[in-house]
Motif scaffolding. Structure first.
Motif, PDB file in Angstrom:
ATOM      1  N   PRO A   1       0.839  -0.830   0.199  1.00 50.34           N
ATOM      2  CA  PRO A   1       0.232   0.425  -0.116  1.00 50.34           C
ATOM      3  C   PRO A   1       0.883   1.039  -0.303  1.00 50.34           C
ATOM      4  O   PRO A   1       0.015   2.409  -0.496  1.00 50.34           O
ATOM      5  N   ALA A   2       1.920   0.972   0.291  1.00 50.22           N
ATOM      6  CA  ALA A   2       2.996   2.390   0.146  1.00 50.22           C
ATOM      7  C   ALA A   2       2.813   2.484  -0.495  1.00 50.22           C
ATOM      8  O   ALA A   2       3.646   3.802  -1.154  1.00 50.22           O
ATOM      9  N   THR A   3       3.406   2.338  -1.712  1.00 46.52           N
ATOM     10  CA  THR A   3       3.439   2.427  -3.243  1.00 46.52           C
ATOM     11  C   THR A   3       2.623   3.007  -4.121  1.00 46.52           C
ATOM     12  O   THR A   3       2.755   3.831  -4.241  1.00 46.52           O
ATOM     13  N   THR A   4       1.112   2.861  -3.594  1.00 46.57           N
ATOM     14  CA  THR A   4       0.335   3.769  -4.076  1.00 46.57           C
ATOM     15  C   THR A   4      -0.484   4.803  -3.192  1.00 46.57           C
ATOM     16  O   THR A   4      -0.463   5.777  -3.765  1.00 46.57           O
ATOM     17  N   LYS A   5       0.020   4.853  -1.806  1.00 42.21           N
ATOM     18  CA  LYS A   5       0.093   6.183  -1.246  1.00 42.21           C
ATOM     19  C   LYS A   5       1.009   7.056  -1.451  1.00 42.21           C
ATOM     20  O   LYS A   5       0.723   8.334  -1.799  1.00 42.21           O
TER      21      LYS A   5
ATOM     22  N   LYS B   1     -14.228  -7.272  -9.314  1.00 41.35           N
ATOM     23  CA  LYS B   1     -13.534  -7.731  -7.891  1.00 41.35           C
ATOM     24  C   LYS B   1     -12.095  -7.438  -8.273  1.00 41.35           C
ATOM     25  O   LYS B   1     -11.219  -6.678  -7.624  1.00 41.35           O
ATOM     26  N   GLN B   2     -11.157  -7.307 -10.062  1.00 42.93           N
ATOM     27  CA  GLN B   2     -10.651  -7.325 -10.164  1.00 42.93           C
ATOM     28  C   GLN B   2     -10.256  -5.566  -9.972  1.00 42.93           C
ATOM     29  O   GLN B   2      -9.070  -4.659  -9.473  1.00 42.93           O
ATOM     30  N   TYR B   3     -10.737  -5.226 -10.388  1.00 41.96           N
ATOM     31  CA  TYR B   3     -11.022  -2.832 -10.303  1.00 41.96           C
ATOM     32  C   TYR B   3     -11.291  -2.892  -8.561  1.00 41.96           C
ATOM     33  O   TYR B   3     -10.706  -2.060  -8.028  1.00 41.96           O
ATOM     34  N   ARG B   4     -11.958  -4.040  -8.423  1.00 36.17           N
ATOM     35  CA  ARG B   4     -11.825  -3.002  -6.476  1.00 36.17           C
ATOM     36  C   ARG B   4     -11.371  -3.407  -5.868  1.00 36.17           C
ATOM     37  O   ARG B   4     -11.179  -2.607  -4.499  1.00 36.17           O
ATOM     38  N   GLY B   5     -11.310  -4.929  -6.240  1.00 38.75           N
ATOM     39  CA  GLY B   5     -10.046  -5.246  -4.139  1.00 38.75           C
ATOM     40  C   GLY B   5      -9.441  -5.791  -4.899  1.00 38.75           C
ATOM     41  O   GLY B   5      -8.041  -5.718  -5.242  1.00 38.75           O
ATOM     42  N   GLY B   6      -8.864  -7.672  -4.390  1.00 38.04           N
ATOM     43  CA  GLY B   6      -7.649  -8.059  -4.576  1.00 38.04           C
ATOM     44  C   GLY B   6      -6.170  -7.290  -3.664  1.00 38.04           C
ATOM     45  O   GLY B   6      -7.036  -6.250  -2.730  1.00 38.04           O
ATOM     46  N   ALA B   7      -5.190  -7.543  -4.501  1.00 32.50           N
ATOM     47  CA  ALA B   7      -4.593  -7.312  -3.627  1.00 32.50           C
ATOM     48  C   ALA B   7      -4.494  -5.571  -3.987  1.00 32.50           C
ATOM     49  O   ALA B   7      -3.751  -4.829  -2.551  1.00 32.50           O
ATOM     50  N   LEU B   8      -4.979  -5.017  -4.968  1.00 33.58           N
ATOM     51  CA  LEU B   8      -3.979  -3.456  -5.350  1.00 33.58           C
ATOM     52  C   LEU B   8      -5.268  -2.255  -5.725  1.00 33.58           C
ATOM     53  O   LEU B   8      -4.615  -1.679  -5.284  1.00 33.58           O
ATOM     54  N   ARG B   9      -6.484  -3.250  -5.000  1.00 37.11           N
ATOM     55  CA  ARG B   9      -7.296  -2.170  -4.938  1.00 37.11           C
ATOM     56  C   ARG B   9      -7.290  -0.562  -5.676  1.00 37.11           C
ATOM     57  O   ARG B   9      -7.569   0.142  -5.096  1.00 37.11           O
TER      58      ARG B   9
ATOM     59  N   HIS C   1      -9.605   0.888  -7.758  1.00 45.33           N
ATOM     60  CA  HIS C   1     -10.492   1.747  -8.070  1.00 45.33           C
ATOM     61  C   HIS C   1      -9.805   3.043  -6.804  1.00 45.33           C
ATOM     62  O   HIS C   1     -10.281   4.981  -7.127  1.00 45.33           O
ATOM     63  N   GLU C   2      -9.007   2.631  -5.522  1.00 40.82           N
ATOM     64  CA  GLU C   2      -8.976   3.508  -4.053  1.00 40.82           C
ATOM     65  C   GLU C   2      -8.003   4.560  -5.173  1.00 40.82           C
ATOM     66  O   GLU C   2      -8.258   5.490  -4.784  1.00 40.82           O
ATOM     67  N   TRP C   3      -7.207   4.332  -6.278  1.00 40.23           N
ATOM     68  CA  TRP C   3      -6.629   4.846  -6.535  1.00 40.23           C
ATOM     69  C   TRP C   3      -6.007   5.225  -8.035  1.00 40.23           C
ATOM     70  O   TRP C   3      -5.568   6.777  -8.301  1.00 40.23           O
ATOM     71  N   ALA C   4      -5.863   4.564  -8.817  1.00 37.73           N
ATOM     72  CA  ALA C   4      -6.564   5.068 -10.254  1.00 37.73           C
ATOM     73  C   ALA C   4      -6.807   5.958  -9.996  1.00 37.73           C
ATOM     74  O   ALA C   4      -8.218   5.453 -10.317  1.00 37.73           O
ATOM     75  N   HIS C   5      -7.200   7.362 -11.078  1.00 35.45           N
ATOM     76  CA  HIS C   5      -8.143   7.853 -11.937  1.00 35.45           C
ATOM     77  C   HIS C   5      -8.458   7.323 -12.911  1.00 35.45           C
ATOM     78  O   HIS C   5     -10.310   7.396 -13.964  1.00 35.45           O
ATOM     79  N   ILE C   6      -7.743   6.500 -14.007  1.00 35.06           N
ATOM     80  CA  ILE C   6      -8.303   6.159 -15.036  1.00 35.06           C
ATOM     81  C   ILE C   6      -7.708   4.722 -15.049  1.00 35.06           C
ATOM     82  O   ILE C   6      -6.631   4.531 -14.992  1.00 35.06           O
ATOM     83  N   ILE C   7      -8.304   3.708 -15.595  1.00 35.96           N
ATOM     84  CA  ILE C   7      -7.882   2.893 -16.281  1.00 35.96           C
ATOM     85  C   ILE C   7      -8.835   2.535 -17.263  1.00 35.96           C
ATOM     86  O   ILE C   7      -9.233   3.183 -18.036  1.00 35.96           O
TER      87      ILE C   7
END
Ligand code: S5P
Length: 265
Positions: free
Chosen positions: A71-75, A103-111, A113-119
């Protein structure tokens, strides 16, 4: 887009709040550059985001190639995006049934949706994938998240052509709250079938000033040809981060992309 309008004028007219924000950044920072930051450790990724951040409108990640992801990466990315005024684009290229991509967009280890404005996403699975991502975005409160449909690819022999590309545009038209535009080599549409103007944002990858391609099928064009073809934002990776001096390189790409866009006005 082959428009004669400035990014500021397009920001004013555009109905989508995230597109307004993106055009606003372009105008303020005088850049239409997207850095493809394909670095493989958190330290390298954050260092390049910090040093090149002042020159870019968007930072594009492949977050799944970061070997020490946490999570420090995306923070860290989120803090740098705020400090340097750029958006984050996770180049995940979603390609699955709707239920899985949510599920891939909102969850998992990468989350994501929480940090990427664009996908981005491909329409290979059919319209349901875009419907599912649109639903996730609308659930999260629209206005700060968006999708680019991968309508073409730069690699040799790409099958994303013809009807596939046309269908990408048709599907994009149905989700104006979440689909911002396309990843494509050129402008795909500026008029809807009923003749009303539309302003899809065109992100063009495969941009490099000094190389024509690589040994694995990548094919490049220059900032000038991309903008002449209707691109709005230029995505460049190795041309910048692998240069001897990435800061000098980013400024060269920024200038080339910005001046090419101004010439079209
Ligand atoms: O068609 C495409 C679509 C994408 S998103 N061709 C691409 O090369 N990309 C991505 O753009 C690719 O995954 C990589 O992250 C970047 C190009 O990097 P470069 O080093 O070749 O500029």
């Amino acid at each position: 887009s082959m428009t004669t309008l400035s990014y500021a004028q397009r920001a004013e007219k555009h109905p989508n709040p995230l597109v307004k924000k993106l055009f606003g950044i372009a105008e303020r920072k005088k850049t239409n550059l997207v850095l493809s930051a394909d670095l493989t450790t958190t330290k390298e990724l954050l260092e390049i985001a910090d040093s090149l951040g002042p020159h870019i409108a968007v930072l594009k990640t492949h977050i799944d190639i970061v070997s020490d992801f946490s999570p420090a990466t995306t923070k860290g990315l989120t803090e740098l995006a705020e400090r340097h005024d750029f958006l984050l684009f996770e180049d995940r290229k979603f390609i699955d049934i709707g239920n899985t991509v949510q599920k891939q967009y909102r969850g998992g280890a990468l989350r994501i949706h929480e940090w990427a404005h664009i996908i981005n996403a491909t329409i290979l699975p059919g319209e349901g994938i875009i419907q599912a991502l649109d639903e996730s975005i609308r659930d999260g409160g629209i206005g700060d998240r968006g999708i680019l449909i991968l309508a073409e690819m730069t690699s040799k022999g790409s099958l994303a052509v013809g009807d596939y590309t046309r269908k990408s545009v048709e599907i994009a038209r149905k989700y104006p709250q979440s689909v911002l535009g396309f990843v494509s080599t050129r402008e795909l549409s500026s008029l809807s079938p009923d003749g009303t103007p539309e302003d899809f944002v065109v992100f063009t990858t495969g941009v490099n000033i000094s190389s024509k391609g690589d040994a694995l099928g990548q094919q490049y064009q220059t900032p000038e040809t991309a903008i002449a073809g209707g691109s709005d934002f230029l995505i460049a990776g190795r041309g910048i981060y692998a240069a001897e001096d990435p800061v000098i390189a980013v400024m060269e790409y920024q200038k080339a992309g910005w001046e090419a866009y101004q010439r079209g006005k």
